[in-house]
Design a protein around this motif. Sequence first.
Motif, mmCIF file in Angstrom:
data_model
loop_
_atom_site.group_PDB
_atom_site.id
_atom_site.type_symbol
_atom_site.label_atom_id
_atom_site.label_comp_id
_atom_site.label_asym_id
_atom_site.label_seq_id
_atom_site.Cartn_x
_atom_site.Cartn_y
_atom_site.Cartn_z
ATOM 1 N N UNK A 1 0.977 -1.337 -0.127
ATOM 2 C CA UNK A 1 -0.107 0.106 -0.034
ATOM 3 C C UNK A 1 0.692 1.344 -0.132
ATOM 4 N N UNK A 2 0.266 2.458 -0.189
ATOM 5 C CA UNK A 2 0.893 3.641 -0.051
ATOM 6 C C UNK A 2 0.307 4.761 0.762
ATOM 7 N N UNK A 3 0.986 5.539 1.674
ATOM 8 C CA UNK A 3 0.208 6.792 2.259
ATOM 9 C C UNK A 3 0.714 7.826 2.021
ATOM 10 N N UNK A 4 -0.003 8.834 1.999
ATOM 11 C CA UNK A 4 0.326 10.342 1.822
ATOM 12 C C UNK A 4 1.077 10.870 2.924
ATOM 13 N N UNK A 5 2.328 11.066 2.830
ATOM 14 C CA UNK A 5 3.195 11.505 4.169
ATOM 15 C C UNK A 5 2.835 13.111 4.286
ATOM 16 N N UNK A 6 2.186 13.798 3.144
ATOM 17 C CA UNK A 6 2.104 15.210 3.645
ATOM 18 C C UNK A 6 0.643 15.261 4.059
ATOM 19 N N UNK B 1 4.605 7.145 1.025
ATOM 20 C CA UNK B 1 5.309 6.067 1.744
ATOM 21 C C UNK B 1 4.776 4.811 1.345
ATOM 22 N N UNK B 2 5.555 3.989 0.588
ATOM 23 C CA UNK B 2 5.326 2.611 0.307
ATOM 24 C C UNK B 2 5.599 1.617 1.423
ATOM 25 N N UNK B 3 4.399 1.068 1.703
ATOM 26 C CA UNK B 3 4.665 -0.129 2.687
ATOM 27 C C UNK B 3 4.614 -1.507 1.861
ATOM 28 N N UNK C 1 4.992 13.133 -5.962
ATOM 29 C CA UNK C 1 6.114 13.718 -6.655
ATOM 30 C C UNK C 1 7.276 12.712 -6.596
ATOM 31 N N UNK C 2 7.164 11.858 -5.531
ATOM 32 C CA UNK C 2 8.030 10.790 -5.101
ATOM 33 C C UNK C 2 7.654 9.732 -4.138
ATOM 34 N N UNK C 3 8.212 8.330 -4.247
ATOM 35 C CA UNK C 3 7.708 7.316 -3.464
ATOM 36 C C UNK C 3 8.790 7.153 -2.456
ATOM 37 N N UNK C 4 8.590 6.874 -1.215
ATOM 38 C CA UNK C 4 9.692 6.659 -0.148
ATOM 39 C C UNK C 4 9.525 4.910 0.057
ATOM 40 N N UNK C 5 10.380 4.321 -0.034
ATOM 41 C CA UNK C 5 10.485 2.842 0.444
ATOM 42 C C UNK C 5 11.334 2.599 1.408
ATOM 43 N N UNK C 6 10.926 1.566 2.254
ATOM 44 C CA UNK C 6 11.605 1.121 3.379
ATOM 45 C C UNK C 6 11.588 -0.320 3.456
ATOM 46 N N UNK C 7 12.511 -1.121 3.300
ATOM 47 C CA UNK C 7 12.692 -2.450 3.273
ATOM 48 C C UNK C 7 13.922 -3.038 4.070
ATOM 49 N N UNK C 8 13.765 -4.477 4.150
ATOM 50 C CA UNK C 8 14.691 -5.019 5.080
ATOM 51 C C UNK C 8 16.138 -5.512 4.306
ATOM 52 N N UNK C 9 17.136 -5.744 4.970
ATOM 53 C CA UNK C 9 18.220 -6.169 4.501
ATOM 54 C C UNK C 9 18.925 -7.209 5.316
ATOM 55 N N UNK C 10 19.812 -7.743 4.891
ATOM 56 C CA UNK C 10 20.846 -8.410 5.890
ATOM 57 C C UNK C 10 22.345 -8.343 5.515
ATOM 58 N N UNK C 11 23.086 -8.265 6.358
ATOM 59 C CA UNK C 11 24.645 -8.345 6.195
ATOM 60 C C UNK C 11 25.507 -9.733 6.563
ATOM 61 N N UNK C 12 26.241 -10.145 5.646
ATOM 62 C CA UNK C 12 26.848 -11.351 5.778
ATOM 63 C C UNK C 12 28.423 -10.998 5.975
ATOM 64 N N UNK C 13 29.048 -11.195 6.900
ATOM 65 C CA UNK C 13 30.568 -11.045 7.032
ATOM 66 C C UNK C 13 31.038 -11.953 5.793
#
Length: 292
Positions: free
Chosen positions: A87-92, A136-138, A174-186
């Motif tokens: 979904x997407x939310x209007x942050x303004x 805001x893209x969820x 005007x823009x889409x803001x994405x927040x996502x998950x990552x992981x780090x490998x040594x």
Amino acid sequence: MVKRKQADDDDSDSGSDVSIVNVDFDFFSPNPEVDYHAINKLLQQLFQRDAETLDTNQLTELILAQSAIGTTVKTDGVESDPFALLTVLNMHIHHQHPSVKAIANYCLEKVAASGDQSFHSTLHALFSQNQHHVGLVICERLINMPVQVIPPMYKMLADELRQAMSENKPYNFSHFLFISRTYHLSPEEESFLANSASRNHSKAKGSPKKSKTTPSQPMPEPPPDGIYTFHPEDEAIRALSLHSLDYKYTTAPQEPREKDAFGLDIRARMMLLPAENFEALVNRLQEVYTVI
């Protein structure tokens, strides 16, 4: 209401040592009557240790209050729990909403701490004016959900946004803001996984049985920073984005992660996509992840 049904492709083979389960995925609009707890859990999974500071309870309520925008994926009818959400939310429009305000401040803090002045000035300027709205893209799903459910969800979202804008509803971004998950490998973890994959590949090649899932190409080169994404589509999003940032969570883990500790070093990624690239993103996802 079912938007569309998609079946996970099933091709049985008596000579294969891999079992494939055929699953029908139903696409629904978010349902305030039944989806609250499952969506809240998906948000907690998305924001991980920082979820409490971002108030996922109120964010869930806000998502469900605009049920005409967005899609959930279920496998057992409308009364079942969703396994995925987009979904997407209007942050303004919602800038004074506690969770949206917290997320905006959170993003600014993360970008400022990274030292990326260009990203920070762009984001600060967007949040400080009234003419341009940020969406805001969820997007989150259970870990075993196939990426092939994502292209139709984005296609539906694009159609819904066009319909909403034709009705003068506040979804012209005007823009889409994405927040996502990552992981780090040594390097040690990457080496261990590469050696394990190589051994499994050798065993598969020597097996008398056919396996349709046996890889026929070499392992991809690991990223130089050791950052991997949980969501394959994030690479397409990042390629079309104006800015992107990989970062660590603010809230420390309950126990420090030791060198030989079991489990992933989970982190996060933020991406800012210009709205004019959104249609290209939808088309790209259709090309790369369409079910054959």
